[in-house]
Design a protein around this motif. Structure first.
Motif, PDB file in Angstrom:
ATOM      1  N   SER A  60      29.568  82.502  16.918  1.00 34.10           N
ATOM      2  CA  SER A  60      29.510  82.393  18.473  1.00 34.10           C
ATOM      3  C   SER A  60      30.757  81.814  18.745  1.00 34.10           C
ATOM      4  N   ILE A  63      32.828  85.075  19.266  1.00 35.96           N
ATOM      5  CA  ILE A  63      32.344  85.773  20.472  1.00 35.96           C
ATOM      6  C   ILE A  63      32.908  85.042  21.929  1.00 35.96           C
ATOM      7  N   GLY A  64      32.915  83.778  21.631  1.00 37.30           N
ATOM      8  CA  GLY A  64      33.554  83.011  22.646  1.00 37.30           C
ATOM      9  C   GLY A  64      34.953  83.435  22.942  1.00 37.30           C
ATOM     10  N   MET A  67      34.781  86.076  25.335  1.00 31.51           N
ATOM     11  CA  MET A  67      34.533  85.898  26.735  1.00 31.51           C
ATOM     12  C   MET A  67      35.873  85.247  27.496  1.00 31.51           C
ATOM     13  N   GLU A  90      25.076  93.514  15.930  1.00 32.55           N
ATOM     14  CA  GLU A  90      23.653  92.877  16.302  1.00 32.55           C
ATOM     15  C   GLU A  90      24.138  91.481  16.646  1.00 32.55           C
ATOM     16  N   SER A  91      25.292  90.851  16.335  1.00 35.87           N
ATOM     17  CA  SER A  91      25.675  89.536  16.929  1.00 35.87           C
ATOM     18  C   SER A  91      25.922  89.635  18.163  1.00 35.87           C
ATOM     19  N   GLU A  93      24.808  92.095  20.347  1.00 39.56           N
ATOM     20  CA  GLU A  93      23.693  92.269  21.042  1.00 39.56           C
ATOM     21  C   GLU A  93      22.863  91.226  21.389  1.00 39.56           C
ATOM     22  N   ILE A  94      22.513  90.328  20.219  1.00 35.25           N
ATOM     23  CA  ILE A  94      21.714  89.512  20.563  1.00 35.25           C
ATOM     24  C   ILE A  94      22.027  88.573  21.788  1.00 35.25           C
ATOM     25  N   LEU A  95      23.366  88.021  21.940  1.00 37.75           N
ATOM     26  CA  LEU A  95      23.838  87.409  22.813  1.00 37.75           C
ATOM     27  C   LEU A  95      23.961  88.096  24.266  1.00 37.75           C
ATOM     28  N   GLY A  96      23.614  89.276  24.071  1.00 41.74           N
ATOM     29  CA  GLY A  96      23.908  90.401  25.292  1.00 41.74           C
ATOM     30  C   GLY A  96      25.099  90.553  25.639  1.00 41.74           C
ATOM     31  N   ILE A  97      26.071  90.437  24.715  1.00 40.31           N
ATOM     32  CA  ILE A  97      27.600  90.635  25.205  1.00 40.31           C
ATOM     33  C   ILE A  97      27.735  92.350  25.424  1.00 40.31           C
ATOM     34  N   GLU A  99      25.904  93.747  27.273  1.00 41.03           N
ATOM     35  CA  GLU A  99      25.729  94.004  28.972  1.00 41.03           C
ATOM     36  C   GLU A  99      27.047  93.489  29.625  1.00 41.03           C
ATOM     37  N   VAL A 100      28.021  92.979  29.291  1.00 44.79           N
ATOM     38  CA  VAL A 100      29.310  92.715  30.124  1.00 44.79           C
ATOM     39  C   VAL A 100      30.511  93.313  29.458  1.00 44.79           C
TER      40      VAL A 100
ATOM     41  N   GLY B 379      34.674  81.391  28.038  1.00 40.56           N
ATOM     42  CA  GLY B 379      34.423  81.502  26.691  1.00 40.56           C
ATOM     43  C   GLY B 379      33.376  80.721  26.273  1.00 40.56           C
ATOM     44  N   PHE B 381      29.594  79.469  25.970  1.00 40.08           N
ATOM     45  CA  PHE B 381      28.197  79.813  26.443  1.00 40.08           C
ATOM     46  C   PHE B 381      27.008  79.149  25.514  1.00 40.08           C
ATOM     47  N   ILE B 424      20.402  87.553  27.812  1.00 37.29           N
ATOM     48  CA  ILE B 424      21.630  87.009  27.364  1.00 37.29           C
ATOM     49  C   ILE B 424      22.088  85.599  27.406  1.00 37.29           C
TER      50      ILE B 424
END
Lengths: 115, 520
Positions: A60, A63-64, A67, A90-91, A93-97, A99-100, B379, B381, B424
């Protein structure tokens, strides 16, 4: 695999900056990824494509960083990713990344979409 | 006693000069007396040679005119002798014949000759005798005695006694000695003066030299004091290319290392302090006890990878229309340390405030995201599963904000189901996108079934061979450990993970919550 970041222009479209990730992006390596990526973005390179072909794992914290880059570039450019392994996808997708952020299967896919 | 280097060096130089001075004085005095003796000896022998020559000449002259003596013409001899006696150092010339003094002529018959004291009668050869106090005023004399021989008849016609003063000789020797002594004394004084001058120069020189040598040492001493007072930025400037310059360089390197170590130490302490604060925040926010609901057991394990976790879990007691419900939250905050802990506190507060508003977990998450998302730092979440268990029916309604799937162990079949809810993470997308994506699922829990929720730290737990614990091992644990209550289940899973990682450092947190419906 040792974590590594490579930043350079795309051979097929120099105004696009390709960030290649190798190894794992976790809490330990995320700050380096952020530093390298933000250095490029800070120089006005707002069209960013992250190549995850060498990326084994992302946490995470990693992934941050995506973002953070996204928030920096989305007004003038974009952040997109390609070559995700199933596990990394999968990582995301799970967080919904997904989508953005635009995710491409491979470089061919990315070139077709961006051109 | 503290003696400064200047004093030590000056003392050393002075001491050395004194030793040299004393040795040279002693040597010069010794040499001088030796020289005086040798000069006296030389003078004496020279004078003796001179006297001998004169006495011999006198005797030779008398012998040459011996015919006057042979014929008894004493008047002529007397004239010769008077002539010879004009020399200032000749005290007397006595000519004796048959024991009587015939020259100088006396009135009347020649008297018997009284030999001067200490003088023997003249023999066949010339004889010298030193006689002290024989002359007027005890003047020291040398008395030469010898025969006067007539060469023609080869006969001894008389004896001569010639007294010559030794005073001029003695005076000459004494004045020579005095001159040597005087020049020695002058030489010694000159030498002493020169040596003292050198001593003064030596002391002044050594003071200057010591001051010169001490200057960098003083700089070093001052530097050490400044550094000792805590100023590690001080640099000692010594530019001498010698041992002291080397020392100063070493000193600066030492200070630099010390400074770097101190900075590291401060950073470490800061980090430790931050971790401590974050841990304190987390500890106050985590549930103090597990819920108590008849027919269910609850279990929870919470462990940060590195003291401070971005994870949290929570149990909420929600009563709606008199029906007992238990809310369960498992979340993973992307962010560690104080920001992570703060974020966790904010999220928990918002969720707790929104939980009573709705029975629907999806609705509660929507409300939470709506409040949280606009203020979140880029960054950051939070992924979260929020479930609401209806205690009476055993139905669990679940929603997920980008969190990993939930697992359900089915006692009836002995299998493990994966429950994925779309959605999400909190803070990633605007309200519209979040609300469009989120969904709810209802999972009925039969007696013996287990609801299990975790954070991705469990899947990602890695051992030294870089193998991850993964879903398969986790599901196997659920099947294996299902007997017993929920707390013993999570404890055993944690044990299994720890034996898998075998002390290999982990970078992700491990949090799990289990709810088990008692067997009927």
């Amino acid at each position: 695999m040792e974590f590594k970041v490579e930043v350079g222009p795309a051979s097929w479209k120099p105004d696009i900056t390709v960030i290649k990730l190798f190894g794992s992006v976790d809490a330990q390596t995320a700050p380096l990824f952020e530093k390298e990526a933000m250095a490029a973005v800070g120089k006005g390179k707002k069209k960013v494509l992250v190549d995850c072909a060498g990326l084994d794992f992302i946490s995470s914290a990693g992934i941050g960083v995506f973002m953070v880059i996204l928030s920096e570039v989305e007004a003038e450019g974009f952040l997109r990713v390609m070559n995700l392994s199933d596990e990394v996808y999968e990582s995301f997708e799970i967080l919904g990344i997904n989508e953005v952020m635009e995710i491409y299967k491979d470089e061919k896919d990315a070139r077709r979409a961006i051109a | 006693m503290r003696l400064p280097l200047k004093a030590k060096f000056s003392g050393l130089v002075l001491g050395l000069v004194m030793v040299i001075l004393v040795s040279i004085w002693t040597l010069s005095v010794y040499e001088q007396s030796k020289m005086e003796r040798s000069i006296a000896e030389q003078q004496r022998s020279t004078m003796r040679d001179e006297l001998t020559k004169r006495a011999t000449n006198i005797l030779a002259f008398l012998s040459a005119n011996s015919e006057a003596l042979a014929i008894g013409d004493y008047l002529t001899v007397d004239a010769f002798v008077r002539d010879l006696s004009t020399s200032p150092d000749i005290r007397f010339i006595h000519i004796v014949k048959d024991g009587r003094l015939i020259v100088p002529l006396q009135d009347g018959a020649p008297p018997r000759y009284q030999l001067p004291r200490g003088v023997k009668p003249a023999g066949g050869a010339m004889h010298f005798e030193m006689v002290d106090g024989a002359g007027v005023d005890s003047e020291p004399l040398i008395i030469v005695s010898g025969p006067i021989v007539d060469k023609t008849i080869r006969r001894r016609v008389a004896e001569a006694y010639v007294g010559i003063s030794r005073l001029p000789v003695r005076d000459a020797i004494e004045s020579a000695q005095a001159r040597v002594k005087e020049s020695g004394r002058i030489a010694r004084y000159e030498f002493t003066f020169a040596t003292l001058l050198f001593a003064i120069l030596g002391v002044v020189g050594s003071v200057i030299l010591v001051a010169f040598v001490l200057r960098p040492i003083n700089i070093l001493t001052r530097g050490a004091k400044i550094i000792g007072q805590g100023n590690l930025n001080h640099e000692v400037v010594v530019r001498t290319n010698d041992e002291i310059g080397d020392l100063a360089h070493t000193f600066n390197v030492m200070t630099r290392n010390l400074r770097e170590d101190q900075v590291k130490l401060i950073e470490k302490q800061k980090l430790e302090q931050e971790i401590k604060i974050a841990m304190q925040i987390q500890q106050t926010l985590l549930p103090k006890s597990l819920p108590n609901a008849p027919g269910y057991s609850f279990g929870a394990v919470y462990g940060g990878a590195r003291e401070v976790s971005g994870d949290y879990y929570d149990f909420l007691d929600i009563r709606s229309n008199g029906r007992p419900r238990i809310g369960v939250v498992v979340a993973d905050v992307a962010g560690k340390g104080i920001p992570g802990a703060f974020m966790m506190a904010v999220t928990r507060s918002i969720l707790r405030a929104q939980a009573p508003v709705s029975d629907s977990p999806a609705q509660v998450l929507k409300l939470t995201n709506g409040i949280l998302q606009p203020d979140l730092k880029k960054g950051m979440f939070v992924s979260m599963v929020y479930g609401i268990l209806d205690v009476q029916s055993g139905h669990m309604e679940l929603s997920s904000a980008g969190h990993c799937p939930s697992l359900v162990y089915r006692a009836g079949s002995g299998s493990v189901e994966t429950v994925r809810c779309k959605g999400i993470a909190l803070g990633i997308g605007a309200a519209q996108l979040f609300e469009r994506r989120i969904e709810s699922k209802t999972v009925p829990l039969a007696p013996g079934d287990i609801f299990f929720q975790y954070t991705d730290g469990i899947q990602h737990a890695m051992n030294i061979e870089e193998n991850r614990f993964g879903m398969d091992r986790l599901m196997a644990c659920l099947r294996e450990f299902n007997p017993g209550d929920a707390q013993s289940l999570v404890a055993r899973i944690l044990e299994r993970i720890n034996s898998f990682t075998a002390g290999f450092p982990q970078f992700d947190d491990i949090t799990m919550v289990a709810i088990k419906r008692d067997r009927a």
